[in-house]
Write a protein that holds these residues in place. Structure first.
Motif, PDB file in Angstrom:
ATOM      1  N   THR A 179       0.831  -1.209   0.000  1.00  0.00           N
ATOM      2  CA  THR A 179       0.000   0.000   0.000  1.00  0.00           C
ATOM      3  C   THR A 179       0.863   1.256   0.000  1.00  0.00           C
ATOM      4  O   THR A 179       0.595   2.214  -0.745  1.00  0.00           O
ATOM      5  CB  THR A 179      -0.932  -0.010   1.226  1.00  0.00           C
ATOM      6  N   ALA A 180       1.910   1.260   0.817  1.00  0.00           N
ATOM      7  CA  ALA A 180       2.790   2.421   0.911  1.00  0.00           C
ATOM      8  C   ALA A 180       3.501   2.712  -0.409  1.00  0.00           C
ATOM      9  O   ALA A 180       3.796   3.873  -0.728  1.00  0.00           O
ATOM     10  CB  ALA A 180       3.812   2.212   2.025  1.00  0.00           C
ATOM     11  N   GLN A 181       3.774   1.673  -1.191  1.00  0.00           N
ATOM     12  CA  GLN A 181       4.426   1.855  -2.489  1.00  0.00           C
ATOM     13  C   GLN A 181       3.455   2.354  -3.561  1.00  0.00           C
ATOM     14  O   GLN A 181       3.871   2.670  -4.676  1.00  0.00           O
ATOM     15  CB  GLN A 181       5.053   0.535  -2.962  1.00  0.00           C
ATOM     16  N   GLY A 182       2.156   2.378  -3.232  1.00  0.00           N
ATOM     17  CA  GLY A 182       1.153   2.774  -4.211  1.00  0.00           C
ATOM     18  C   GLY A 182       0.765   1.671  -5.167  1.00  0.00           C
ATOM     19  O   GLY A 182       0.155   1.920  -6.212  1.00  0.00           O
ATOM     20  N   TRP A 183       1.107   0.436  -4.809  1.00  0.00           N
ATOM     21  CA  TRP A 183       0.851  -0.698  -5.699  1.00  0.00           C
ATOM     22  C   TRP A 183      -0.459  -1.423  -5.397  1.00  0.00           C
ATOM     23  O   TRP A 183      -1.012  -2.102  -6.276  1.00  0.00           O
ATOM     24  CB  TRP A 183       2.004  -1.709  -5.600  1.00  0.00           C
ATOM     25  N   ALA A 184      -0.958  -1.310  -4.182  1.00  0.00           N
ATOM     26  CA  ALA A 184      -2.099  -2.125  -3.762  1.00  0.00           C
ATOM     27  C   ALA A 184      -3.323  -1.893  -4.638  1.00  0.00           C
ATOM     28  O   ALA A 184      -4.122  -2.810  -4.864  1.00  0.00           O
ATOM     29  CB  ALA A 184      -2.430  -1.848  -2.297  1.00  0.00           C
ATOM     30  N   GLU A 185      -3.486  -0.669  -5.152  1.00  0.00           N
ATOM     31  CA  GLU A 185      -4.679  -0.353  -5.941  1.00  0.00           C
ATOM     32  C   GLU A 185      -4.709  -1.096  -7.274  1.00  0.00           C
ATOM     33  O   GLU A 185      -5.747  -1.148  -7.937  1.00  0.00           O
ATOM     34  CB  GLU A 185      -4.751   1.147  -6.181  1.00  0.00           C
ATOM     35  N   ASP A 186      -3.591  -1.676  -7.676  1.00  0.00           N
ATOM     36  CA  ASP A 186      -3.539  -2.404  -8.952  1.00  0.00           C
ATOM     37  C   ASP A 186      -3.946  -3.870  -8.820  1.00  0.00           C
ATOM     38  O   ASP A 186      -4.023  -4.573  -9.838  1.00  0.00           O
ATOM     39  CB  ASP A 186      -2.120  -2.350  -9.533  1.00  0.00           C
ATOM     40  N   TYR A 187      -4.184  -4.331  -7.580  1.00  0.00           N
ATOM     41  CA  TYR A 187      -4.395  -5.762  -7.362  1.00  0.00           C
ATOM     42  C   TYR A 187      -5.550  -6.034  -6.409  1.00  0.00           C
ATOM     43  O   TYR A 187      -5.997  -5.162  -5.662  1.00  0.00           O
ATOM     44  CB  TYR A 187      -3.110  -6.385  -6.780  1.00  0.00           C
ATOM     45  N   GLU A 188      -5.997  -7.283  -6.445  1.00  0.00           N
ATOM     46  CA  GLU A 188      -6.862  -7.822  -5.401  1.00  0.00           C
ATOM     47  C   GLU A 188      -5.930  -8.471  -4.385  1.00  0.00           C
ATOM     48  O   GLU A 188      -5.162  -9.373  -4.738  1.00  0.00           O
ATOM     49  CB  GLU A 188      -7.835  -8.869  -5.971  1.00  0.00           C
ATOM     50  N   GLU A 198      -3.234 -13.570  -0.847  1.00  0.00           N
ATOM     51  CA  GLU A 198      -3.381 -13.801  -2.277  1.00  0.00           C
ATOM     52  C   GLU A 198      -3.313 -12.483  -3.046  1.00  0.00           C
ATOM     53  O   GLU A 198      -3.904 -11.480  -2.640  1.00  0.00           O
ATOM     54  CB  GLU A 198      -4.721 -14.482  -2.567  1.00  0.00           C
ATOM     55  N   MET A 199      -2.648 -12.508  -4.178  1.00  0.00           N
ATOM     56  CA  MET A 199      -2.512 -11.322  -5.024  1.00  0.00           C
ATOM     57  C   MET A 199      -2.869 -11.691  -6.462  1.00  0.00           C
ATOM     58  O   MET A 199      -2.192 -12.495  -7.104  1.00  0.00           O
ATOM     59  CB  MET A 199      -1.082 -10.787  -4.956  1.00  0.00           C
ATOM     60  N   THR A 200      -3.945 -11.109  -6.961  1.00  0.00           N
ATOM     61  CA  THR A 200      -4.349 -11.264  -8.361  1.00  0.00           C
ATOM     62  C   THR A 200      -4.519  -9.866  -8.954  1.00  0.00           C
ATOM     63  O   THR A 200      -4.576  -8.865  -8.232  1.00  0.00           O
ATOM     64  CB  THR A 200      -5.660 -12.058  -8.497  1.00  0.00           C
ATOM     65  N   ILE A 201      -4.627  -9.791 -10.259  1.00  0.00           N
ATOM     66  CA  ILE A 201      -4.792  -8.503 -10.911  1.00  0.00           C
ATOM     67  C   ILE A 201      -6.132  -7.898 -10.515  1.00  0.00           C
ATOM     68  O   ILE A 201      -7.092  -8.623 -10.210  1.00  0.00           O
ATOM     69  CB  ILE A 201      -4.669  -8.648 -12.456  1.00  0.00           C
ATOM     70  N   LYS A 202      -6.234  -6.576 -10.503  1.00  0.00           N
ATOM     71  CA  LYS A 202      -7.476  -5.907 -10.123  1.00  0.00           C
ATOM     72  C   LYS A 202      -8.645  -6.426 -10.959  1.00  0.00           C
ATOM     73  O   LYS A 202      -8.561  -6.515 -12.179  1.00  0.00           O
ATOM     74  CB  LYS A 202      -7.341  -4.391 -10.323  1.00  0.00           C
ATOM     75  N   GLY A 203      -9.730  -6.780 -10.284  1.00  0.00           N
ATOM     76  CA  GLY A 203     -10.901  -7.327 -10.961  1.00  0.00           C
ATOM     77  C   GLY A 203     -10.914  -8.833 -11.047  1.00  0.00           C
ATOM     78  O   GLY A 203     -11.956  -9.431 -11.339  1.00  0.00           O
ATOM     79  N   ALA A 231     -12.583 -15.069   3.680  1.00  0.00           N
ATOM     80  CA  ALA A 231     -12.587 -13.690   3.184  1.00  0.00           C
ATOM     81  C   ALA A 231     -12.481 -13.621   1.663  1.00  0.00           C
ATOM     82  O   ALA A 231     -13.040 -12.708   1.043  1.00  0.00           O
ATOM     83  CB  ALA A 231     -11.444 -12.910   3.825  1.00  0.00           C
ATOM     84  N   ASN A 232     -11.771 -14.566   1.049  1.00  0.00           N
ATOM     85  CA  ASN A 232     -11.647 -14.524  -0.407  1.00  0.00           C
ATOM     86  C   ASN A 232     -12.952 -14.890  -1.118  1.00  0.00           C
ATOM     87  O   ASN A 232     -13.045 -14.764  -2.335  1.00  0.00           O
ATOM     88  CB  ASN A 232     -10.514 -15.433  -0.886  1.00  0.00           C
ATOM     89  N   ASP A 233     -13.973 -15.312  -0.356  1.00  0.00           N
ATOM     90  CA  ASP A 233     -15.283 -15.607  -0.938  1.00  0.00           C
ATOM     91  C   ASP A 233     -16.228 -14.409  -0.869  1.00  0.00           C
ATOM     92  O   ASP A 233     -17.294 -14.423  -1.491  1.00  0.00           O
ATOM     93  CB  ASP A 233     -15.939 -16.789  -0.208  1.00  0.00           C
ATOM     94  N   LEU A 234     -15.867 -13.389  -0.109  1.00  0.00           N
ATOM     95  CA  LEU A 234     -16.791 -12.292   0.143  1.00  0.00           C
ATOM     96  C   LEU A 234     -17.227 -11.575  -1.137  1.00  0.00           C
ATOM     97  O   LEU A 234     -18.388 -11.164  -1.258  1.00  0.00           O
ATOM     98  CB  LEU A 234     -16.180 -11.289   1.119  1.00  0.00           C
ATOM     99  N   SER A 235     -16.325 -11.428  -2.094  1.00  0.00           N
ATOM    100  CA  SER A 235     -16.693 -10.709  -3.316  1.00  0.00           C
ATOM    101  C   SER A 235     -17.820 -11.408  -4.060  1.00  0.00           C
ATOM    102  O   SER A 235     -18.721 -10.756  -4.598  1.00  0.00           O
ATOM    103  CB  SER A 235     -15.487 -10.528  -4.231  1.00  0.00           C
ATOM    104  N   MET A 236     -17.802 -12.750  -4.096  1.00  0.00           N
ATOM    105  CA  MET A 236     -18.889 -13.434  -4.799  1.00  0.00           C
ATOM    106  C   MET A 236     -20.147 -13.524  -3.939  1.00  0.00           C
ATOM    107  O   MET A 236     -21.267 -13.505  -4.453  1.00  0.00           O
ATOM    108  CB  MET A 236     -18.454 -14.817  -5.301  1.00  0.00           C
ATOM    109  N   LEU A 237     -19.979 -13.593  -2.630  1.00  0.00           N
ATOM    110  CA  LEU A 237     -21.152 -13.615  -1.759  1.00  0.00           C
ATOM    111  C   LEU A 237     -21.920 -12.304  -1.879  1.00  0.00           C
ATOM    112  O   LEU A 237     -23.157 -12.279  -1.839  1.00  0.00           O
ATOM    113  CB  LEU A 237     -20.732 -13.858  -0.313  1.00  0.00           C
ATOM    114  N   ARG A 238     -21.192 -11.197  -2.036  1.00  0.00           N
ATOM    115  CA  ARG A 238     -21.830  -9.891  -2.176  1.00  0.00           C
ATOM    116  C   ARG A 238     -22.405  -9.685  -3.568  1.00  0.00           C
ATOM    117  O   ARG A 238     -23.390  -8.960  -3.742  1.00  0.00           O
ATOM    118  CB  ARG A 238     -20.815  -8.794  -1.857  1.00  0.00           C
TER     119      ARG A 238
END
Length: 281
Positions: A179-188, A198-203, A231-238
């Motif tokens: 996050t401090a490097q400004g990279w977190a916004e590019d990934y899940e 886990e780190m995957t591409i955004k989306g 927690a990695n299931d929350l996106s599909m549950l929502r």
């Protein structure tokens, strides 16, 4: 026409469709699918429903179990990095990490030398850099061999995801670093369990790929139902019209507004099919 025509049910595999935690920790064979779940899924599919797996596992770690799971739709694998057609034996969609992700992952390893990372190649090869006790345990649990590499930039592309492995406190520091490097916004960036980040591409999340799968099948999200336990299931549950969780799910999932059903060991998916049976009667 069947009562479940135009309905999609997607489920996480580990500790949702069947409870694997105890056997994986012991390095023992995964238990069979609860008979309640098998009968319920066969009923659901016979009456027109489409059932899909949505797993955080890399494809080779799930393929050994795919033949034992009744399903009639392509599935989401690698925590949302791809949709795979098990019948045709091919990827339908992928969302891959690029070379910059490898370099950023290597920056993590340089900053945190005790962290290991698994790099999931689309050709069903899992590379590991800086293996530690967690990566070796993970290899033992999944029964999928890891190919060691000296550094992430030397791991070939394309990659579906990076999996950072360390104790939870260290991984929280990894997340803060990204996050401090400004990279977190590019990934899940999602904790699948406390010691795996886990780190995957955004989306490229389970939720994003379930939306794409539903569109491929011509199914409205109004008739999509999902089940998961972490927690990695929350996106599909929502994303679903209604999300479900087994009683053994993490507190974060149980408290997220989902419908909680029985424990995975007791056939949680069967409970869900019973609910849908009443809804679509």
């Amino acid at each position: 026409m069947g009562k479940f025509d135009g309905v999609l049910l997607a489920s996480d595999f580990d500790n949702t469709l069947l409870y694997t935690e105890d056997s994986l920790r012991a390095g023992a064979p995964v238990p069979p699918l609860p008979e309640r779940n098998r009968e319920a899924l066969e009923y659901f599919m016979t009456h027109g429903g489409r059932f899909a797996i949505a797993t955080g596992r890399a494809l080779p770690a799930f393929l050994r179990h795919a033949g034992d799971v009744p399903m009639n739709a392509p599935g989401v694998v690698c925590n949302g990095a791809a949709i795979y057609d098990f019948e045709a034996g091919e990827y339908l969609e992928t969302a891959m990490l690029n070379a910059a992700a490898r370099d950023r992952g290597q920056a993590v390893l340089d900053r945190f030398p005790g962290v290991a990372v698994e790099a999931y190649h689309i050709d069903n090869i899992i590379h590991v850099v800086h293996p530690n006790s967690i990566s070796r345990q993970h290899e033992h649990m999944t029964h999928v061999s890891l190919t060691e590499a000296p550094s992430l930039p030397e791991v070939p592309l394309p990659l579906g995801k990076l999996l950072f492995e360390a104790d939870h406190e260290t991984l929280e520091n990894v997340l803060s670093f990204l996050t401090a490097q400004g990279w977190a916004e590019d990934y899940e960036l999602i904790f699948s369990v406390s010691h795996l980040l886990e780190m995957t591409i955004k989306g490229a999340s389970k939720g994003g790929m379930i939306r794409r799968l539903a569109a491929r099948l011509g199914i409205s999200m109004d008739h999509v139902y999902c089940a998961g336990d972490e927690a990695n299931d929350l996106s599909m549950l929502r994303a679903a019209n209604q999300g479900f969780a087994p009683a053994n799910a993490s507190a974060a999932v149980r408290e997220s507004g989902v419908t909680v059903v029985c424990d995975a060991r007791e056939g949680a998916i069967a409970d869900i099919v019973e609910i849908l049976d009443r809804k679509y009667s």
